[in-house]
Write a protein that holds these residues in place. Sequence first.
Motif, short mmCIF file in Angstrom:
data_model
loop_
_atom_site.label_atom_id
_atom_site.label_comp_id
_atom_site.label_asym_id
_atom_site.label_seq_id
_atom_site.Cartn_x
_atom_site.Cartn_y
_atom_site.Cartn_z
N PRO A 187 0.80 -1.24 0.00
CA PRO A 187 0.00 0.00 0.00
C PRO A 187 0.83 1.29 0.00
N TYR A 188 2.02 1.24 0.58
CA TYR A 188 2.86 2.45 0.58
C TYR A 188 3.68 2.57 -0.72
N GLN A 189 3.50 1.59 -1.61
CA GLN A 189 4.16 1.61 -2.91
C GLN A 189 5.69 1.69 -2.79
N ILE A 190 6.24 0.66 -2.14
CA ILE A 190 7.68 0.57 -1.91
C ILE A 190 8.26 -0.47 -2.88
N PRO A 191 9.28 -0.13 -3.66
CA PRO A 191 9.88 -1.13 -4.55
C PRO A 191 10.78 -2.10 -3.79
N LEU A 192 10.15 -2.94 -3.02
CA LEU A 192 10.86 -3.94 -2.22
C LEU A 192 11.35 -5.06 -3.14
N LEU A 193 12.65 -5.27 -3.18
CA LEU A 193 13.22 -6.33 -4.01
C LEU A 193 13.43 -7.56 -3.14
N MET A 194 12.78 -8.66 -3.49
CA MET A 194 12.91 -9.90 -2.70
C MET A 194 13.62 -10.97 -3.52
N LEU A 195 14.64 -11.57 -2.92
CA LEU A 195 15.31 -12.72 -3.51
C LEU A 195 14.98 -13.92 -2.63
N ILE A 196 14.33 -14.91 -3.20
CA ILE A 196 13.89 -16.05 -2.39
C ILE A 196 14.57 -17.31 -2.89
N SER A 197 15.36 -17.91 -2.02
CA SER A 197 15.97 -19.19 -2.32
C SER A 197 14.90 -20.26 -2.13
N GLU A 198 14.55 -20.93 -3.20
CA GLU A 198 13.39 -21.83 -3.15
C GLU A 198 13.74 -23.19 -2.56
N ARG A 199 13.10 -23.47 -1.44
CA ARG A 199 13.15 -24.81 -0.87
C ARG A 199 11.76 -25.41 -0.94
N GLY A 200 11.67 -26.71 -0.75
CA GLY A 200 10.37 -27.36 -0.70
C GLY A 200 9.98 -28.05 -1.98
N THR A 201 10.88 -28.06 -2.95
CA THR A 201 10.56 -28.68 -4.24
C THR A 201 11.82 -29.25 -4.87
N LEU A 202 11.67 -30.12 -5.85
CA LEU A 202 12.80 -30.67 -6.60
C LEU A 202 13.84 -31.31 -5.68
N GLY A 203 13.34 -32.20 -4.83
CA GLY A 203 14.26 -32.95 -3.98
C GLY A 203 14.25 -32.56 -2.53
N GLU A 204 13.18 -31.87 -2.09
CA GLU A 204 13.09 -31.48 -0.67
C GLU A 204 13.03 -32.72 0.22
N PHE A 205 13.67 -32.64 1.37
CA PHE A 205 13.67 -33.77 2.30
C PHE A 205 12.91 -33.47 3.59
N ASN A 206 12.44 -32.20 3.74
CA ASN A 206 11.75 -31.78 4.96
C ASN A 206 10.29 -31.47 4.60
N LEU A 207 9.37 -32.22 5.17
CA LEU A 207 7.95 -32.05 4.82
C LEU A 207 7.46 -30.62 5.09
N GLY A 208 7.92 -30.03 6.19
CA GLY A 208 7.50 -28.66 6.51
C GLY A 208 7.90 -27.68 5.42
N GLN A 209 9.10 -27.84 4.88
CA GLN A 209 9.55 -26.96 3.80
C GLN A 209 8.69 -27.18 2.54
N ALA A 210 8.34 -28.43 2.28
CA ALA A 210 7.51 -28.73 1.10
C ALA A 210 6.13 -28.08 1.25
N MET A 211 5.59 -28.13 2.48
CA MET A 211 4.26 -27.54 2.72
C MET A 211 4.30 -26.02 2.56
N VAL A 212 5.29 -25.38 3.17
CA VAL A 212 5.30 -23.92 3.17
C VAL A 212 5.58 -23.38 1.77
N CYS A 213 6.32 -24.15 0.98
CA CYS A 213 6.61 -23.73 -0.40
C CYS A 213 5.32 -23.56 -1.20
N ARG A 214 4.33 -24.39 -0.89
CA ARG A 214 3.07 -24.34 -1.64
C ARG A 214 2.28 -23.07 -1.35
#
Lengths: 202, 182
Positions: B100-127
């Motif tokens: 709402p404040y129109q801030i150009p927030l740049l986010m870099l997200i290292s993706e876990r939870g897919t393509l070989g995830e071994f932790n169920l919690g990470q797989a769930m949160v990725c969705r």
Amino acid sequence: MDTQTSLHHANRKVMNRHDLTRRLVARLHREEAVIGGIGNTNFDLWMTGQRPQNFYMLGSMGLACPIALGVALAQPGRGVVALEGDGSLLMQLNCLATIGAIAPANLLVIVMDNACYQITGAQPTATAARADLVAIAQGAGIANSHWAADEAGFEQLVERCLAQPGPHLIAARIDSQPATGTTERDPALIRQRFMRGIAVTT
Amino acid sequence: MRHDVTERQAAQAGTWHGTLHGVLKANAVRLFTYVPDRVLTPLIQGAHADPHFTTVAATREEEALGIVAGAWMGGMLGVLAMQTSGFATLPNALASLAVPYQIPLLMLISERGTLGEFNLGQAMVCRTMRPVLDALGVEHHTITRLDELTFIADRSIKQAVATQAPVALILSPLLTGGKVFG
């Protein structure tokens, strides 16, 4: 619980948020930025007059100190004040440790501690029991953290903190009065005014 | 053109993190905030080693979001690097501050939870990640290939600034190698 509180705050006067905020603003002579935390803190800042260097949060409870830290990093030559309530600070206590680690010389945190979540029905916060926000800030690495004993003491602390390298934290016990008004609610306009107020054009 | 490139950067040429480091600098990103992540480690180390960046280790992602928002309003463009589970702590701060404040927030997200995830919690949160970004109307791109990294990152940063809107760059395990069991 009451015994603990009274021992804890034996010589600290219970003051008023709007009165203290007016005293703070009256001591800002160098276009210092002020980040007002969500709710009453923000509203009373607004009611002291809409300085262009004030930023008003309309959500993101707990982020007044991180936002102020960001402004302080971007503009090391400008004094920056985070105005926060006890409930909001308790939601993001970790930010004190980050401020302690980075130690920005131009940052002052002021906490208005009414020991309750006034705006949601005055439920008690942890400071109504045993939590001491100044001791927590000192433990987080903000050595210059002080309780204001009374209004005159608050004014002296503000003047000293604005004149000397920080980071600093001032906490004040306040009553549970609601704010004296409310802010406007246009986020983009608030941001734009603030950025112009601190000389940033996009 | 490249005479000012340090030995360290030269050694990173051809890597995803070296490329991203260069794109951030070329777009005048001066604040690098992060919450630690194994996969992001070389990018984080590169930021710490480069005096161009003010590098801040935050304790929580929403704290870092606040710092980046404040810095932007103070005239300093910043990035927030985190992993998938950290992004999942951000919806309120995105919905009530960055968007709402129109801030150009740049986010870099290292993706876990897919393509070989071994932790169920990470797989769930990725969705939850892409549905949250879509619900908030935040532009996002998943980067899988090194040869597309510069184009996507450079254009996305420029668009975020020009349109005053947050953007998320999701760094797929296809790009970074991801994190594997053991």
